[in-house]
Write a protein that holds these residues in place. Structure first.
Motif, short mmCIF file in Angstrom:
data_model
loop_
_atom_site.label_atom_id
_atom_site.label_comp_id
_atom_site.label_asym_id
_atom_site.label_seq_id
_atom_site.Cartn_x
_atom_site.Cartn_y
_atom_site.Cartn_z
N THR A 1 56.12 36.72 -76.17
CA THR A 1 56.43 37.52 -75.35
C THR A 1 56.80 38.77 -75.79
O THR A 1 57.92 38.75 -76.56
N PHE A 2 56.35 39.98 -75.47
CA PHE A 2 56.45 40.97 -75.87
C PHE A 2 56.30 42.10 -74.96
O PHE A 2 55.76 41.92 -73.91
N VAL A 3 56.91 43.32 -75.12
CA VAL A 3 56.73 44.39 -74.31
C VAL A 3 55.85 45.69 -75.24
O VAL A 3 56.32 45.95 -76.21
N LEU A 4 55.02 46.21 -74.52
CA LEU A 4 54.00 47.39 -75.00
C LEU A 4 54.37 48.38 -74.46
O LEU A 4 54.30 48.38 -73.23
N SER A 5 54.85 49.66 -75.15
CA SER A 5 55.21 50.76 -74.11
C SER A 5 54.65 51.77 -74.96
O SER A 5 54.21 51.84 -76.03
N ASN A 6 55.04 53.06 -74.33
CA ASN A 6 54.69 54.17 -74.83
C ASN A 6 52.94 54.38 -75.05
O ASN A 6 52.56 54.89 -76.24
N THR A 7 52.38 53.91 -74.04
CA THR A 7 50.90 53.83 -74.13
C THR A 7 50.46 53.98 -72.64
O THR A 7 51.14 53.91 -71.82
N ASP A 8 49.03 53.88 -72.42
CA ASP A 8 48.59 53.74 -71.28
C ASP A 8 47.93 52.24 -70.87
O ASP A 8 47.54 51.48 -71.68
N LEU A 9 47.77 52.13 -69.58
CA LEU A 9 47.37 51.18 -69.14
C LEU A 9 45.85 50.54 -69.69
O LEU A 9 45.43 49.41 -69.80
N ASP B 1 56.18 59.44 -56.43
CA ASP B 1 55.50 60.30 -57.27
C ASP B 1 54.03 59.80 -57.71
O ASP B 1 53.95 58.74 -58.21
N TYR B 2 53.25 60.66 -56.99
CA TYR B 2 51.85 60.30 -57.19
C TYR B 2 51.23 60.59 -58.50
O TYR B 2 49.99 60.14 -58.91
N LYS B 3 52.04 61.22 -59.38
CA LYS B 3 51.44 61.47 -60.65
C LYS B 3 52.01 60.49 -61.82
O LYS B 3 51.53 60.54 -62.98
N ALA B 4 52.60 59.55 -61.45
CA ALA B 4 53.39 58.38 -62.20
C ALA B 4 52.18 57.72 -62.67
O ALA B 4 51.41 57.45 -62.16
N PRO C 1 57.44 46.34 -62.56
CA PRO C 1 57.94 45.38 -61.74
C PRO C 1 58.36 45.51 -60.44
O PRO C 1 58.79 44.51 -59.62
N HIS C 2 58.78 46.68 -60.21
CA HIS C 2 59.46 47.06 -58.90
C HIS C 2 58.38 47.68 -57.88
O HIS C 2 58.61 48.10 -56.96
N ASN C 3 56.99 47.68 -58.33
CA ASN C 3 55.81 48.10 -57.65
C ASN C 3 56.14 49.73 -57.23
O ASN C 3 56.15 50.14 -56.04
N ARG C 4 56.79 50.54 -58.17
CA ARG C 4 57.15 51.84 -57.85
C ARG C 4 55.93 52.80 -57.67
O ARG C 4 55.67 53.57 -57.03
N LEU C 5 54.64 52.30 -58.31
CA LEU C 5 53.47 52.81 -58.17
C LEU C 5 52.69 52.56 -57.27
O LEU C 5 51.68 53.01 -56.73
#
Length: 291
Positions: A29-37, A233-236, A195-199
């Motif tokens: 299990t790992f977290v990949l960050s500072n990148t895009d979808l 934030d629709y740009k997030a 995880p909070h469905n902010r987008l």
């Protein structure tokens, strides 16, 4: 695998960051960050479909007096995980110069069992005899349940009654999951972000209250929960991606991730090289060399 995953991270301010959460025998299990979808999803797809493993591809039945048809047994044999840490030493079928198969592109497995007792006889993948010293069927010695390939016996192939025989020769070859699922090194890759469905990429069906009716993501502690009156934030864009890679046993889960990154890097390098060539042929300023 004895790895202390707490606080283990590989960070680069100018590129993607990887933080390992947990490593077990069959999962990482790992977290990949500072990148895009797009890159995160590309890694997921590559790990499933383009990391090479070894699996049984041809089966020659000499004797089969069991109640199971040849095709049924052949299908079960194809799905048996084979330890593929030495897959790089075997050629792909299309790369080999032989007509059908040879030691350079395949591994022979033989099975010769007969039931002579009045009690039913179970045949497991451990009964397959490999011609290669370091390539054999995967057996989970820590899992006590033989039904899932554990108990030191491997996967159940068939059951024989008194007087029944099963004698076969199986040819294992190197391949990838995009050709057939039996070559996929993963049983699954869990992939999650936001995880909070902010987008608001997900629409939850609910009756009264979404938060009360839907369980929280296991990663909801890793990101701050948005306030009820927080403007959208629709740009997030998502920047943190949570992966759990589960191996079939053919490869260690960490090896699947590393090889997946190598395959993805090779693909990007090939695209970059092609773009440079096109630019140079057209007399334009070429893009910088791929590092």
């Amino acid at each position: 695998m004895n790895i202390d995953a707490s606080g283990l991270s590989f960070a680069d301010a100018n590129g993607p960051q990887v933080t390992i959460k947990e490593v077990t025998q069959n999962t990482v299990t790992f977290v990949l960050s500072n990148t895009d979808l797009s890159l995160a999803n590309a890694l997921r797809r590559v790990m499933i479909a383009e990391v090479p493993t070894i699996a049984i591809d041809l089966v020659d039945f000499e004797t089969n007096t069991t109640v199971l048809a040849d095709e049924f047994i052949a299908h079960r044999l194809g799905l048996i995980p084979i330890v593929s840490t030495q897959a790089s030493s075997i050629n792909y079928r299309h790369e080999c110069t032989c007509v059908t198969y040879c030691p350079e592109c395949s591994v022979d497995f033989t099975l010769n069992v007969s039931c002579t007792s009045n009690n039913p006889m179970s045949v497991y993948s451990r009964d397959l005899v490999s011609s290669h010293p370091s390539i054999d069927t995967y057996i989970d010695h820590e899992d006590p349940d033989p039904a899932s390939g554990g108990g030191g016996k491997g996967v159940l192939i068939a059951k024989l009654r008194r007087g029944q025989n099963l004698r076969i020769r199986a040819i294992a070859r190197k391949g990838t999951g995009k050709e057939h699922a039996k070559w996929a090194p993963c049983t699954g890759v869990a992939f999650e972000y936001d995880p909070h469905n902010r987008l608001r990429h997900t629409t939850y069906w609910h009756e009264e209250d979404v938060k009360a009716e839907w369980p929280k993501s296991p990663y909801h502690f890793d990101e701050p929960e948005p306030k009820d009156d927080e403007p959208f934030d629709y740009k997030a864009k998502p920047e943190r991606f949570y992966f759990t890679v589960e191996s079939t046993g053919a490869l260690d889960p960490t090896d699947i991730v590393i090889q997946g990154l190598e395959v993805l890097q090779a693909k990007l390098a090939a695209v970059h090289t092609s773009l440079r060539k096109i630019a140079e042929d057209q007399g334009e300023v070429a893009v910088p060399a791929y590092m």
